[in-house]
Scaffold this motif. Structure first.
Motif, PDB file in Angstrom:
ATOM      1  N   GLY A  28      26.083  12.508 -64.299  1.00 13.92           N
ATOM      2  CA  GLY A  28      27.187  12.506 -63.387  1.00 13.92           C
ATOM      3  C   GLY A  28      27.877  14.033 -63.201  1.00 13.92           C
ATOM      4  N   PRO A  29      28.475  14.257 -62.177  1.00 12.40           N
ATOM      5  CA  PRO A  29      28.925  15.339 -61.805  1.00 12.40           C
ATOM      6  C   PRO A  29      29.577  16.220 -62.781  1.00 12.40           C
ATOM      7  CG  PRO A  29      30.373  13.898 -60.960  1.00 12.40           C
ATOM      8  CD  PRO A  29      29.292  12.973 -61.769  1.00 12.40           C
ATOM      9  N   ALA A  30      29.495  17.425 -62.706  1.00  8.07           N
ATOM     10  CA  ALA A  30      30.056  18.509 -63.628  1.00  8.07           C
ATOM     11  C   ALA A  30      31.398  18.884 -62.903  1.00  8.07           C
ATOM     12  CB  ALA A  30      29.327  19.869 -63.754  1.00  8.07           C
ATOM     13  N   VAL A  31      32.438  19.113 -63.830  1.00  6.30           N
ATOM     14  CA  VAL A  31      33.673  19.609 -63.383  1.00  6.30           C
ATOM     15  C   VAL A  31      33.980  20.876 -63.732  1.00  6.30           C
ATOM     16  CG1 VAL A  31      34.467  17.196 -62.989  1.00  6.30           C
ATOM     17  CG2 VAL A  31      34.873  18.383 -65.199  1.00  6.30           C
ATOM     18  N   LEU A  32      35.332  21.803 -62.976  1.00  4.34           N
ATOM     19  CA  LEU A  32      35.595  22.749 -63.256  1.00  4.34           C
ATOM     20  C   LEU A  32      37.071  22.854 -63.781  1.00  4.34           C
ATOM     21  CD1 LEU A  32      34.223  25.063 -60.640  1.00  4.34           C
ATOM     22  CD2 LEU A  32      33.336  24.663 -62.801  1.00  4.34           C
ATOM     23  N   GLY A  33      37.422  23.401 -64.714  1.00  6.68           N
ATOM     24  CA  GLY A  33      38.757  23.148 -65.528  1.00  6.68           C
ATOM     25  C   GLY A  33      39.297  24.936 -65.643  1.00  6.68           C
ATOM     26  N   PRO A  34      39.855  25.468 -64.575  1.00 10.46           N
ATOM     27  CA  PRO A  34      40.454  26.715 -64.834  1.00 10.46           C
ATOM     28  C   PRO A  34      41.723  26.731 -65.721  1.00 10.46           C
ATOM     29  CG  PRO A  34      41.115  25.962 -62.699  1.00 10.46           C
ATOM     30  CD  PRO A  34      40.129  24.886 -63.189  1.00 10.46           C
ATOM     31  N   ALA A  35      41.958  27.614 -66.449  1.00 10.49           N
ATOM     32  CA  ALA A  35      43.023  27.558 -67.600  1.00 10.49           C
ATOM     33  C   ALA A  35      43.597  29.205 -67.596  1.00 10.49           C
ATOM     34  CB  ALA A  35      42.464  27.386 -68.832  1.00 10.49           C
ATOM     35  N   ALA A  36      44.929  29.049 -68.090  1.00 10.16           N
ATOM     36  CA  ALA A  36      45.534  30.305 -68.139  1.00 10.16           C
ATOM     37  C   ALA A  36      46.497  30.164 -69.527  1.00 10.16           C
ATOM     38  CB  ALA A  36      46.489  30.536 -66.832  1.00 10.16           C
TER      39      ALA A  36
END
Length: 458
Positions: A442-450
């Protein structure tokens, strides 16, 4: 809360102590790396001075100015030339011992310092140099005794008071360190090194932190609030923590069959640690979650830290996380830190994780997975530390959607900062990007965080 093996909470806790750990390592790596390499090649030698007809004061001034590793052989030659004229010249003897120590010729340096102190027990620079040498060699108790004896002869010497404070701090006695630093500050109120040392010694700290991580629609957005407090008493350190993790966005069936898009977990924790006389510490912590839909119901951990000579230190954590649905996670996390200079350190980390799942028929499924990471920390100024962190690992928290433990893998890159605004108040923060993918495809996802935190010390 990010569910990587490094753990957002564990990473944040580690970074909150990064500045203090880097400061503690700095005293162990004062001899430059180039000097140690020279010592290993047996190059603690002297270059004959070009001119020996000058005055003793001129030769000592010239030798003291030759401080770089490439110039110390020339400095050593000048000191020896002065001693050839007057074997009892203590300034030359101390300078020679200092050059030997900086180049890693510790036996020669110790002999030189002790020869001077045998004649003049109150010679402050000789005693300070000997104390530094003993600390570099991990002989903490001898360094402490050397400084205590020196303070009998020179009770108001700032060089001895500040060193005695540092030794007490590294040996797990912050209250003693603060007492010596207060006396040093009284004697030399404008000394920048004394003020910087005072910034690193505290008996308690409280922190409030908030983290936000956003994901595409199929995943939860995570909002994490952390409250922690640490208190030192003699050689003991106690830590209290509270954490609330709120997950929004992804739909999931509840136990009653309804659909809800928010899950909130809370976890209080308590830890106790003992600091040893060699600069290391060991202890454990326990945390309990409720309603424990995603976080482990119980989290037990044992951890320890120890210096390994002048440039190395080691950290080890073992932990058991028990989930509410018959899943346990046991992991062992060793880490090794190398102090490259007195302002830069590099840490390598590894996780061996065992996930144990028990089914209704009584069978048990065990899987072992591996993760790794690294961090570079840079103490840019006395009150500013920056860092870069990378981790590749398995997910450890169970997502309350259908995703199981072990199915997700993540690459995480983080930029970190720690700023001490005043001796009693500071801020820290991190910006991260996580690339998450399932081993099933399945597709990879990006999760930005602060993440941002504020803390107060006393």
């Amino acid at each position: 809360m990010r569910a990587n093996v490094s753990g957002r909470r564990r990473r944040s806790e580690g970074w909150r102590t990064c500045a203090a750990g880097l400061a503690a390592l700095s005293i162990l790596v004062a001899p430059p790396l180039a000097g140690r390499a020279a010592a290993q090649r047996g190059l603690c030698a002297a270059t004959p001075p070009a001119e020996v007809d000058g005055s003793t004061d001129a030769m000592l001034t010239a030798a003291d100015a030759l401080a770089s590793p490439l110039d110390r052989a020339r400095a050593r030659g000048l000191y020896l030339a002065v001693l050839a004229r007057d074997p009892d010249d203590e300034e030359a003897a101390v300078g020679l011992a200092r050059a030997d120590a900086q180049d890693g010729c510790f036996a020669l340096a110790e002999r030189g310092y002790r020869d001077v102190l045998a004649r003049s027990p109150g010679k402050v620079d000789a005693r300070a140099g000997l104390a530094d040498l003993l600390v570099w060699r991990g002989r903490w108790a001898e360094a402490e005794a050397t400084l205590d004896e020196g303070l009998v002869h020179a009770p108001l010497a700032p060089d001895l008071l500040s060193r005695r404070a540092r030794v007490a701090h590294f040996r797990g006695e912050p209250a003693v360190a603060r007492r010596f630093l207060a006396e040093a500050a009284r004697v030399t109120p404008l000394d920048a090194e004394v003020r910087e040392a005072g910034d690193r010694v505290f008996l308690g700290q409280a922190r409030l932190g908030q983290r936000v991580q956003l994901f595409p629609r199929a995943y939860d957005d995570l909002y994490t609030t952390d409250v922690t407090a640490a208190l030192r008493w003699r050689r003991l350190r106690f830590e209290l923590g509270g954490q609330v993790v709120s997950r929004h966005g992804a739909s999931r069936p509840s136990r009653s069959g309804e659909v809800r898009s928010t899950v909130i977990d809370g976890r209080p924790s308590f830890g106790a640690y003992y600091h040893f006389g060699n600069g290391g510490w060991a202890g454990g912590s326990v945390g309990a979650s409720a309603p424990a839909l995603a976080l482990p119901r119980w989290a037990l951990a044992l951890s320890g830290f120890t210096p390994l000579g002048r440039v190395l230190s080691a950290h080890l954590t073992t932990a058991l996380w028990r989930y509410r649905d018959d899943r346990d996670v046991f992991f062992v996390t060793p880490a090794l830190t190398v102090a490259v200079t007195d302002a830069v350190d590099v840490t390598a980390r590894y996780w061996l994780t065992s996930v144990i799942a028990r089914s209704a028929d009584g069978s048990t499924d065990v899987e072992h997975v591996h993760s790794a990471g690294g961090r570079v920390g840079w103490r840019a100024t006395a009150r500013l530390t920056l860092g870069l962190d990378y981790t590749y690992g398995v997910q450890l928290e169970r997502n309350p959607t259908a995703t199981e433990l072990r199915d997700l893998r993540s690459h995480i890159v983080s930029a970190l900062a720690f700023v001490l605004l005043t001796p009693s108040f500071g801020v820290d923060g991190a910006l991260s990007v996580e690339r998450r993918a399932s081993v099933a495809g399945g597709p990879a996802v990006l999760g930005p965080a602060a993440e941002a935190g504020v803390f107060a010390r006393w």
